[in-house]
Design a protein around this motif. Structure first.
Motif, short mmCIF file in Angstrom:
data_model
loop_
_atom_site.label_atom_id
_atom_site.label_comp_id
_atom_site.label_asym_id
_atom_site.label_seq_id
_atom_site.Cartn_x
_atom_site.Cartn_y
_atom_site.Cartn_z
N PRO A 45 -10.34 18.68 41.62
CA PRO A 45 -9.60 17.41 41.67
C PRO A 45 -8.15 17.55 42.16
O PRO A 45 -7.57 16.57 42.63
N GLU A 46 -7.58 18.74 42.06
CA GLU A 46 -6.18 18.91 42.47
C GLU A 46 -6.04 19.69 43.77
O GLU A 46 -4.95 19.73 44.35
N HIS A 47 -7.12 20.33 44.21
CA HIS A 47 -7.09 21.12 45.44
C HIS A 47 -8.30 20.73 46.29
O HIS A 47 -9.38 21.32 46.15
N PRO A 48 -8.18 19.73 47.13
CA PRO A 48 -9.34 19.16 47.83
C PRO A 48 -10.11 20.14 48.70
O PRO A 48 -11.30 19.92 48.97
N ASP A 49 -9.48 21.21 49.16
CA ASP A 49 -10.21 22.19 49.97
C ASP A 49 -10.97 23.21 49.13
O ASP A 49 -11.76 23.99 49.66
N LEU A 50 -10.73 23.21 47.83
CA LEU A 50 -11.35 24.20 46.94
C LEU A 50 -12.64 23.64 46.35
O LEU A 50 -12.68 22.54 45.81
N LYS A 51 -13.71 24.43 46.46
CA LYS A 51 -14.98 24.08 45.83
C LYS A 51 -15.32 25.14 44.79
O LYS A 51 -15.19 26.34 45.04
N LEU A 52 -15.77 24.70 43.63
CA LEU A 52 -16.16 25.59 42.55
C LEU A 52 -17.63 25.38 42.23
O LEU A 52 -18.15 24.27 42.33
N SER A 53 -18.29 26.45 41.83
CA SER A 53 -19.72 26.38 41.52
C SER A 53 -19.94 25.55 40.26
O SER A 53 -19.24 25.72 39.26
N ALA A 54 -20.95 24.69 40.31
CA ALA A 54 -21.33 23.91 39.14
C ALA A 54 -22.23 24.75 38.25
O ALA A 54 -22.93 25.65 38.71
N ALA A 55 -22.23 24.46 36.94
CA ALA A 55 -23.18 25.11 36.05
C ALA A 55 -24.59 24.80 36.54
O ALA A 55 -24.87 23.69 36.99
N PRO A 56 -25.51 25.77 36.48
CA PRO A 56 -26.84 25.58 37.08
C PRO A 56 -27.81 24.79 36.22
O PRO A 56 -29.02 25.02 36.25
N VAL A 57 -27.30 23.84 35.45
CA VAL A 57 -28.13 22.95 34.65
C VAL A 57 -27.59 21.54 34.84
O VAL A 57 -26.38 21.33 34.81
N GLN A 58 -28.50 20.58 35.03
CA GLN A 58 -28.08 19.19 35.18
C GLN A 58 -28.83 18.33 34.17
O GLN A 58 -29.92 18.68 33.71
N PHE A 59 -28.23 17.18 33.83
CA PHE A 59 -28.80 16.29 32.83
C PHE A 59 -28.89 14.86 33.37
O PHE A 59 -27.97 14.37 34.03
N ASP A 60 -30.01 14.21 33.07
CA ASP A 60 -30.20 12.79 33.39
C ASP A 60 -29.95 12.48 34.85
O ASP A 60 -29.47 11.39 35.20
N ASP A 61 -30.28 13.42 35.73
CA ASP A 61 -30.14 13.23 37.17
C ASP A 61 -28.72 12.89 37.61
O ASP A 61 -28.50 12.27 38.66
N GLU A 62 -27.74 13.29 36.80
CA GLU A 62 -26.34 13.03 37.14
C GLU A 62 -25.80 14.18 37.99
O GLU A 62 -26.05 15.35 37.73
N MET A 63 -25.04 13.81 39.03
CA MET A 63 -24.39 14.83 39.86
C MET A 63 -23.19 15.41 39.10
O MET A 63 -22.39 14.66 38.54
N PRO A 64 -23.07 16.72 39.04
CA PRO A 64 -21.93 17.30 38.33
C PRO A 64 -20.63 17.09 39.09
O PRO A 64 -20.63 16.98 40.32
N SER A 65 -19.55 17.01 38.35
CA SER A 65 -18.24 16.88 38.98
C SER A 65 -17.18 17.46 38.05
O SER A 65 -17.41 17.62 36.85
N ILE A 66 -16.04 17.80 38.62
CA ILE A 66 -14.91 18.29 37.83
C ILE A 66 -13.98 17.10 37.59
O ILE A 66 -13.42 16.56 38.54
N ARG A 67 -13.85 16.70 36.35
CA ARG A 67 -13.02 15.54 36.06
C ARG A 67 -11.55 15.88 35.95
O ARG A 67 -10.69 15.06 36.19
N ARG A 68 -11.27 17.14 35.56
CA ARG A 68 -9.88 17.56 35.49
C ARG A 68 -9.84 19.07 35.64
O ARG A 68 -10.85 19.76 35.44
#
Length: 311
Positions: free
Chosen positions: A269-292
């Protein structure tokens, strides 16, 4: 952030323990004894608590008091580096950052979830323990089983013993492609037709014939793939639902269609060019995101204390 050696800091710490569902620590046992944060200390304050511990070599034995890092406890001592190093190499294979820390942390998280179910059913707290060395032994489970039965290392399969549809080949644009069609009977015709080797389908109709001539068949498959670029190979094999993949670099993974579609890399959220790996588990078909962004040490001390009644 608390100083539990300070009277008021200890009082706050104990109030947090009584309030919490889980306490996680990587303190060495001697530190836990010094600070009175051993499982028995915490469970005396909260009998429903899950106490989770992370170690280098484990909680028992002569090295329970010794520190550890993934480079030594997991990568070197656990056997991972050895099995991934080519025989005769001048140096052992070098580990990637946190390659032992990350799976060990996931194992600890899984243990915590199981422990929370135990607490919900019995009302009794419990202790969860994970070590870097134990994680390595688990990840090399097949190697460990073989070594225990034979007293030797599990050998790497010679290329000549590998089926033609379970090999790696180099493309015209110098990329390695891995074929992994273990169900050879199912994929024999689709794969060979996709590569324009229709004549081999009837020439080697059964498993025995294919096994006897696997090196000759592999040479012919390799020759075709060597004349095709990765786009052509993807179109041909993909159109017939063959199971394969090119060897990707971390740069390639950034634009992988499946990675993008499933949100496996998240924008910071603070560095738009930076991508971080999401945890390899998802719930309720929601796309993971970093809120802060990740908090700095003690950043939310005031917010946490306000939750347990401090002004």
């Amino acid at each position: 952030a608390l100083d539990v050696r300070h009277t008021e800091g200890r009082r706050i710490f104990e109030k947090l323990v009584k309030w919490a569902d889980v306490a996680i620590t990587n303190q060495l046992p001697r530190v836990q004894r010094k600070l009175h944060t051993e499982p028995s200390d915490l469970l005396a304050l909260n009998p429903r608590l899950v106490v989770a511990k992370g170690h280098g070599q484990g909680q028992r034995g002569p090295e329970a008091e010794a520190g550890g890092y993934d480079a030594v406890s997991y990568w070197a001592r656990g056997g991972v580096a050895h099995v991934l190093t080519d025989e005769g190499a001048a140096r052992p294979a070098q580990q990637r950052p946190a390659i032992g820390d990350i799976p060990s942390g996931m194992f600890l998280a899984g243990g915590i979830c199981a422990a929370l179910v135990h607490v919900s059913r019995t009302g009794e707290g419990t202790v969860v323990d994970t070590s870097l060395l134990g994680s390595a032994a688990w990840n090399l489970g097949p190697d460990m089983a073989y070594a225990s039965l034979t007293g030797e290392q599990l050998p790497k399969a010679p290329l000549k013993d590998m089926a033609p549809l379970i090999r790696q080949y180099r493309s015209a644009d110098d990329r390695w492609v891995a074929l992994m069609m273990i169900d050879e009977a199912r994929y024999w015709e689709p794969a060979l037709v996709a590569l324009g080797l229709d004549a081999l389908v009837d020439a080697y109709p059964d498993a025995a014939a294919r096994k006897e001539n696997r090196e000759s068949i592999a040479v012919q498959i390799g020759a075709v793939i060597a004349g095709l670029d990765s786009a052509a190979i993807t179109e041909r094999l993909g159109s017939r639902q063959c199971i394969f993949s090119f060897y990707s670099t971390p740069v390639d993974v950034q634009t992988d269609t499946a990675v993008t579609a499933n949100g496996y890399l998240m924008r910071h959220p603070e560095h738009p060019d930076l991508k971080l790996s999401a945890a390899p588990v998802q719930f309720d078909d929601e796309m993971p995101s970093i809120r802060r962004a990740a908090p700095s040490k003690g950043q939310h001390t005031r917010e946490v204390l306000s939750e347990i009644g401090y002004s």
